[in-house]
Design a protein around this motif. Structure first.
Motif, short mmCIF file in Angstrom:
data_model
loop_
_atom_site.label_atom_id
_atom_site.label_comp_id
_atom_site.label_asym_id
_atom_site.label_seq_id
_atom_site.Cartn_x
_atom_site.Cartn_y
_atom_site.Cartn_z
N LYS A 15 0.61 -1.28 -0.40
CA LYS A 15 0.01 0.06 -0.15
C LYS A 15 1.27 1.26 -0.03
N THR A 33 -2.35 6.93 7.18
CA THR A 33 -3.04 6.78 7.92
C THR A 33 -2.48 6.12 9.46
N GLY A 34 -1.99 4.43 8.53
CA GLY A 34 -1.28 3.91 9.65
C GLY A 34 -0.12 4.59 10.94
N TYR A 37 -1.74 5.72 13.73
CA TYR A 37 -2.10 5.03 14.66
C TYR A 37 -0.73 4.26 15.40
N ARG A 38 0.36 4.15 14.61
CA ARG A 38 1.47 3.95 15.08
C ARG A 38 1.87 5.32 15.89
N ARG A 68 8.56 2.96 12.28
CA ARG A 68 8.48 1.29 11.84
C ARG A 68 8.86 0.21 12.21
N ALA A 73 4.56 -1.41 15.98
CA ALA A 73 3.57 -1.85 14.89
C ALA A 73 2.25 -2.85 15.99
N ALA A 76 0.29 -0.28 17.89
CA ALA A 76 -0.34 0.31 16.86
C ALA A 76 -1.54 0.13 16.94
N SER A 77 -1.51 -0.99 16.12
CA SER A 77 -2.58 -2.33 15.86
C SER A 77 -3.26 -2.67 17.24
N ALA A 80 -5.73 0.86 18.23
CA ALA A 80 -6.70 0.89 16.26
C ALA A 80 -7.68 0.86 17.22
N GLY A 107 -4.68 3.56 4.35
CA GLY A 107 -4.21 2.36 6.03
C GLY A 107 -5.46 1.58 5.39
N ASP A 109 -9.19 1.36 6.85
CA ASP A 109 -11.11 1.46 7.31
C ASP A 109 -11.10 3.25 6.06
N ILE A 110 -9.92 3.19 5.16
CA ILE A 110 -10.42 4.73 4.27
C ILE A 110 -11.46 4.54 3.42
N ASP A 162 -6.20 -6.77 13.67
CA ASP A 162 -7.14 -5.18 12.14
C ASP A 162 -8.26 -5.62 11.52
O1 DC Z 1 -0.14 0.31 7.84
P1 DC Z 1 0.19 0.27 8.96
O2 DC Z 1 0.91 -1.38 8.94
O3 DC Z 1 1.47 1.73 9.07
O4 DC Z 1 -0.17 0.08 10.39
C1 DC Z 1 -0.33 -0.07 11.94
C2 DC Z 1 -1.72 -0.79 12.01
O5 DC Z 1 -2.28 0.74 12.41
C3 DC Z 1 -2.28 -1.14 11.87
O6 DC Z 1 -1.45 -2.56 11.97
C4 DC Z 1 -3.82 -1.24 12.13
C5 DC Z 1 -3.87 0.37 12.33
N1 DC Z 1 -4.85 1.09 11.75
C6 DC Z 1 -6.28 1.10 11.42
O7 DC Z 1 -6.28 0.25 12.07
N2 DC Z 1 -6.80 2.14 10.35
C7 DC Z 1 -5.79 2.25 9.41
N3 DC Z 1 -6.51 3.64 8.64
C8 DC Z 1 -4.07 2.82 9.60
C9 DC Z 1 -3.65 2.00 9.40
#
Ligand code: DC
Length: 206
Positions: A15, A33-34, A37-38, A68, A73, A76-77, A80, A107, A109-110, A162
């Motif tokens: 992506k 957008t990740g 959350y990160r 990163r 990660a 973040a999950s 999220a 991301g 959920d865009i 996720d």
């Molecule tokens: O895309 P990424 O791997 O950098 O995202 C890190 C975490 O953020 C992913 O495991 C879930 C969350 N995330 C989310 O829930 N919604 C998004 N739009 C982007 C990321």
């Protein structure tokens, strides 16, 4: 001109690479957008409450060079999956998507939640083994001490969390074009994404 491209998909499907290339090709702005959350997850790892962190994110938080890692990660999950955290990050994403000149947001959920009326929706995916290999090469290339098995287990755990969460789970929008990059190189995947944007928008004016 407003034009929004929504690019969703599981971890390490390509992506980010595709989004950057599409944005560069059309001169659109790009938001990963990740990173929101990160950056929230990283502050939680430092002891802050998730909602406080999400509500007070700064530009500096998003620019840190330690977002990163595998630990961030996973954090973040986890953040999220908290509906209030997601809600705190919505306005920023909406404002970005509505900017003049076109925007690409990538991301989970865009296309489903943040920009359900996006002009183009892509769902970029690849099989587990391919995604794990790509992420392994990326992390080990950056000097991280990781194994293929560890990276695969990490990706699966994150994808399951996720996809299974109640709020804004990872899934293709009904009207998304699915791009499976398992057997594709970067150039072919980028070309396919650009072709889809051109199909909707018309060719780039010279
Ligand atoms: O895309 P990424 O791997 O950098 O995202 C890190 C975490 O953020 C992913 O495991 C879930 C969350 N995330 C989310 O829930 N919604 C998004 N739009 C982007 C990321």
């Amino acid at each position: 001109m407003r034009f929004t491209v929504a690019i969703d998909g599981p971890a390490a499907a390509g992506k980010g690479t595709i989004s950057k290339a599409v944005a560069a090709h059309f001169g659109f702005a790009h938001l990963d957008t990740g990173l929101l959350y990160r950056a929230t997850g990283r502050r939680v790892l430092e002891g802050e409450a998730p909602l406080d962190a999400a509500r007070t994110l700064t530009a500096e938080d998003l620019q840190r060079d330690d977002l990163r890692t595998a630990a961030v990660a996973q954090a973040a999950s986890k953040v999220a999956a908290i509906p209030e955290v997601r809600a705190a990050l919505v306005d920023f994403q909406h404002a970005f998507a509505a900017r003049m000149g076109g925007a690409v947001l990538d991301g989970r959920d865009i296309g489903t939640v943040i920009c359900p009326d996006a002009d183009v929706k892509l769902y970029v995916t690849a099989n587990d083994a391919v995604r794990a290999e790509r992420r392994f090469l990326e992390l080990s290339g950056n000097g991280a001490d990781v194994t293929r098995e560890g990276v695969l287990a990490d990706l699966r755990e994150r994808d399951a969390r996720d996809s299974e969460r109640a709020t804004a789970p990872l899934k293709p929008a009904e009207d998304a074009v699915v791009l499976d990059t398992s057997g594709m190189g970067i150039a072919a995947a980028v070309a396919a994404a650009i072709a889809e944007v051109e199909r909707v928008r018309g060719p780039d004016p010279e």
